[in-house]
Design an enzyme around this catalytic site. Structure first.
Site, PDB file in Angstrom:
ATOM      1  CE  LYS A 166      25.685  25.904  34.628  1.00 53.66           C
ATOM      2  NZ  LYS A 166      27.095  26.029  35.070  1.00 53.66           N
ATOM      3  CD  GLU A 182      31.904  28.464  25.562  1.00 55.98           C
ATOM      4  OE1 GLU A 182      31.315  28.628  24.479  1.00 55.98           O
ATOM      5  OE2 GLU A 182      31.465  27.703  26.438  1.00 55.98           O
ATOM      6  CG  HIS A 222      46.813  10.938   3.060  1.00 53.86           C
ATOM      7  ND1 HIS A 222      47.396  10.416   1.931  1.00 53.86           N
ATOM      8  CD2 HIS A 222      47.291  10.190   4.084  1.00 53.86           C
ATOM      9  CE1 HIS A 222      48.160   9.386   2.253  1.00 53.86           C
ATOM     10  NE2 HIS A 222      48.112   9.222   3.553  1.00 53.86           N
ATOM     11  CD  GLU A 253      21.159  26.726  19.990  1.00 49.54           C
ATOM     12  OE1 GLU A 253      20.903  27.039  21.186  1.00 49.54           O
ATOM     13  OE2 GLU A 253      21.910  27.409  19.271  1.00 49.54           O
ATOM     14  N   GLY A 312      29.763  24.506  31.643  1.00 52.01           N
ATOM     15  CA  GLY A 312      29.382  23.546  30.602  1.00 52.01           C
ATOM     16  C   GLY A 312      30.555  22.832  29.972  1.00 52.01           C
ATOM     17  NE  ARG A 313      34.957  27.442  29.029  1.00 53.77           N
ATOM     18  CZ  ARG A 313      34.139  28.409  29.416  1.00 53.77           C
ATOM     19  NH1 ARG A 313      32.858  28.348  29.138  1.00 53.77           N
ATOM     20  NH2 ARG A 313      34.599  29.441  30.108  1.00 53.77           N
ATOM     21  CE  LYS A 349      23.417  32.030  24.305  1.00 49.50           C
ATOM     22  NZ  LYS A 349      23.357  31.738  25.744  1.00 49.50           N
TER      23      LYS A 349
END
Lengths: 540, 540
Positions: free
Chosen positions: B210, B354, B385, B216, B267-268, B500
């Site tokens: 955005k 978040e 398991h 990254e 974003g999420r 950050k």
């Protein structure tokens, strides 16, 4: 073996007292942090552990050492490796077995800790060497005389997670033209997705189950046999097995090869047995298997150190207990800064939570102390953009374990805006450890970070087969040390039985009431109701 | 908007009182379970929710309804959808934005909740339709005139997790010859593993950020551009973008297409915007995108119901609050019995943790109540398991959310020993819910199960694009309702900033001290020490 209730250890009271004022990570100046971080480092090749961001000082560390000594952790660990029966609970029916996963890699010296188990491990490794050689030399080929290019491991729990994690972590070293896949879930979508991704005629299936009767695995084996037959392929040529001697799978007519695993190796500790090494050998080759085992064995030996300041898994175990039992951390967050370790957490979840998620002591009593924590996490830097918000500014207590590597695994890298990707990756890891420890004051409450979240940093040069072997062994021992300290049996898993039993009941009810069910299940208003009926059918 | 502190709600006191004797799931007879389970069901197509295994009775449910009413959850939800500024904290600097992810799918009616945002959504969908048509019709081809067969999405956080989860869940419906991959991590191994798995000349890269400046993503975009140039391919032909209008990526010369996302979509919460729909459209086609959006929109509408007994996300939100704030459950375990939902938990982790991992109230004060829980889990039956041992017999408190589907997604199935794989899968899910609720008494303490672990069961017929759209929306709303109720801002993420910032400091220190560092980092005794120096360089 002498197990003392955790809260009866005299060091328990000492630590309880020290926990009233744990070391405050927000307090130290940069200068003292610098010296803490250098001092609080353990070297045990290929790893170094930095625990300067833990809420400990020398006094607390002494008390943790005293607890490790008092609980006899190293003596118990040595006894385990030498073959003493340590999978038991006193006074009640329990598995009563030895615990000898370390024997799988005790194949490098003339006087192994447990002669017989080491001999059995050597024998299986010889079989594996022969098998891999036969694949290479063309003695083992498919119906058209072609080499096998894919191995699909069919197994669940320990027969999937550890092997999958190791193969993913080391995939970059794969032999050209070789790949591996896994089928674990009884969901039919698991097998069909794998079938869509392979050339079945050039695939060898490795069915892995110690008992030979794991529901998911025998069901998926039936699926695989059906798929092979549909293509006119011979299952006995395409399927090998890893199973217990004398299990119902131990039948040479049904499998192209059979490898053995032994009663004294629990599923979640079995990665260095044939459960993990057959598929890893297929992917990488025999030499890399031996490197993996050498890395694990080296960690097995270094874990014998009595001083927590020289023993990485022991230190991590005791720091975990400090955080869990004295500082009330309810969960352990594992944060590998390595994309190759993307599913590492799922293996540690199993190994830790199935081992130490227990409420019964070695004496067969309900414990009055907390045992294994929730274990979760995920790889950095991805997690930073996902769940770190809650770690920094939420309302729960955690402790963190970072894992990082100085060099990139593939050698591939690039400098972007002044630094390489690998440097950006590690810089983020160290920055997070510091942010969690120091926090941040701010006039804006939304920019306030409380800090004082403890972390350890495990660092190695590069993720190789040897490093990976060491890492797997490191966590196995950490978990075993904690189980010994909590006086619980880390080697059984009774908690998985009840659900299995109730599922069998439902399945029996489905079989005996075929009609009505399918209508019910697919009628939108009665789907759940239909299953509820099945669940309680034939009961008062 | 009127936000009341959670512990000042009059229903808070009522619930606190009721929590002294929560419903005991070990008590009811099979018969009463049967009627509880039928009564405690909500139908909201395509899902039904069964909450009979929750520790509630009618009185507790009334109090939860009273809390939902008192906190004005539905009014706030409607206001959100209509475009009120709800991303704020009173009295301090905050993002001050609208929250309009629901507008992305409010494209099916003439009078959408928020006209302008819905119009912007429609416009982007038209662009997507054109883009997908151009790929099909041959207007968009590679240098050799071949069709693109792979889309690699480059993005992290919300620009990766939701889109990845949706693509994996629906991969079985993929158009022949189409596949998608993701590059997220700054670890150079992430990009190189993807490059090894694709034909780059037939790949289109979708860079999603955005702000256009996510570290990254811009780093990995540089990696992608370099890889394209090395193969003699034209980046402007192989790269498209999803970004904010006017961001530094909003440059038509650099990308073959640009899609927009908007400030009012976090974003999420962005999966149903172009962040998720471009890559899903590439994989499945435009019609399936519209089915996904229709499923989500249907859930958006049904989440307007004021009665918790008619509103699945509202009921799940309130049950979550009951378990978290009144019964002290520290974590929420999500257990999809569907292999296609293997990474679903990672998306919900982000969306929930978040959003609600916050300690500051809407009034800018530190909260005195628990907010968002740890969210973790994994698919059944695999988890059975792995970590179920601790859930059944450990020393922590949990609540569980099961998700299941009556029919297999692919249609592929097989009967093995009397029942199909899908039946075995669902039988295990229902059996586990029962085992967690009822527990088991035993003379052998190791076979004792305490029970009383609460669970909900979400059930649908089949995992289709429409079902997946509904499921994503369902959890979004559950999370938003809880944030409203806790009086926190579920729409910002200040907690990701500190790490950050510290990482940037370290990277600057690397740039300005090139020499010495590399030696240090690769010298086995000083690796960690070297990073520690870099961390604190230039500081007192």
């Amino acid at each position: 073996m002498n197990f003392i209730d955790f809260d009866k250890l005299s060091s328990f009271a000492t630590l309880k007292n020290l926990a009233r004022s744990p070391f405050d990570l927000r307090r130290p100046s940069v200068l003292s942090f610098r010296s803490r971080l250098s001092d609080y480092t353990i070297f045990s090749e290929p790893f170094e552990l930095n625990y300067g961001f833990q809420r400990v000082d020398d006094e607390i560390l002494s008390a943790l050492q005293a607890m490790a000594d008092e609980a006899g952790l190293i003596d118990k660990f040595m006894a385990m490796k030498q073959g003493e029966v340590l999978n038991y609970i006193a006074g009640v029916e329990s598995e009563n077995r030895q615990v000898l996963h370390t024997a799988c890699r005790d194949v490098f010296r003339d006087t192994p800790d447990c002669l017989q188990a080491a001999a059995e491990a050597r024998e299986q490794l010889q079989l594996l060497k022969g098998f891999l050689h036969d694949l290479d030399s063309g003695r083992l080929l498919n119906e058209q005389g072609q080499a096998f290019e894919t191995m699909v491991q069919v197994g669940i729990g320990g027969s999937e997670l550890g092997p999958r994690v190791v193969c993913q972590a080391l995939e970059t070293y794969a032999r050209p033209g070789r790949k591996v896949r896994f089928i674990a879930n009884v969901d039919p979508g698991d097998a069909s997705a794998v079938f869509a991704d392979i050339d079945i005629s050039r695939t060898i299936f490795n069915v892995v189950s110690k008992s030979g009767s794991t529901m998911e695995t025998s069901t998926n084996e039936a699926v695989v046999r059906q798929a092979l037959r549909e293509k006119g392929l011979d299952p006995a040529r395409h399927i090998i097995a890893v199973t217990g001697k004398g299990s119902r799978m131990d039948d040479k007519n049904k499998y192209a090869r059979i490898f053995y695993m032994f009663d004294y190796i629990g599923g979640r500790y079995s990665v260095s047995s044939m459960v993990g090494m057959v598929v890893l050998g297929f992917l990488l080759g025999y030499e890399q298997v031996m490197e993996f085992l050498a890395g694990a064995h080296r960690m097995d030996v270094s874990a014998e150190e009595r001083s927590i300041e020289k023993n990485i898994p022991l230190m991590m175990a005791m720091l975990g207990i400090w955080n869990r039992n004295f500082l009330d951390s309810s969960s352990l967050v594992i944060l590998p800064y390595s994309q190759a370790l993307d599913s590492f957490v799922s293996h540690i979840q199993q190994c830790d939570m199935e081992s130490n998620g227990k409420m019964v002591s070695r004496q067969g009593k309900m414990v009055s102390w907390k045992t294994g924590p929730i274990v979760w996490g995920g790889v950095g830097t991805r997690g930073q953009h996902a769940f770190y918000q809650l770690l920094h500014q939420g309302t729960e207590e955690f402790s963190l374990e970072f894992i990082g590597f100085c060099r990139s695994q593939t050698g591939y890298d690039l400098e972007v805006e002044g630094t390489t990707l690998q440097e950006k990756l590690l810089a983020n890891m160290f920055a997070q450890a510091r942010a969690f420890a120091e926090g941040q004051d701010s006039a804006n409450p939304n920019k306030f970070f409380p800090g004082n979240t403890a972390s350890s940093i495990l660092l190695a040069d590069k993720l190789t087969p040897e490093t990976m072997g060491a890492l797997m062994a490191l966590y196995e021992h950490k978990i075993v040390f904690q189980g010994f300290c909590w006086s619980i049996n880390s080697f059984d898993q009774e908690g998985v039985q009840l659900g299995k039993k109730l599922a069998v009941d439902i399945l029996r009810n489905i079989e005996t009431s075929r009609c009505g069910r399918h209508d019910g299940c697919h009628n939108e208003r009665t789907r759940g109701a239909c299953w509820i009926e099945l669940m309680f059918k034939n009961q008062a």
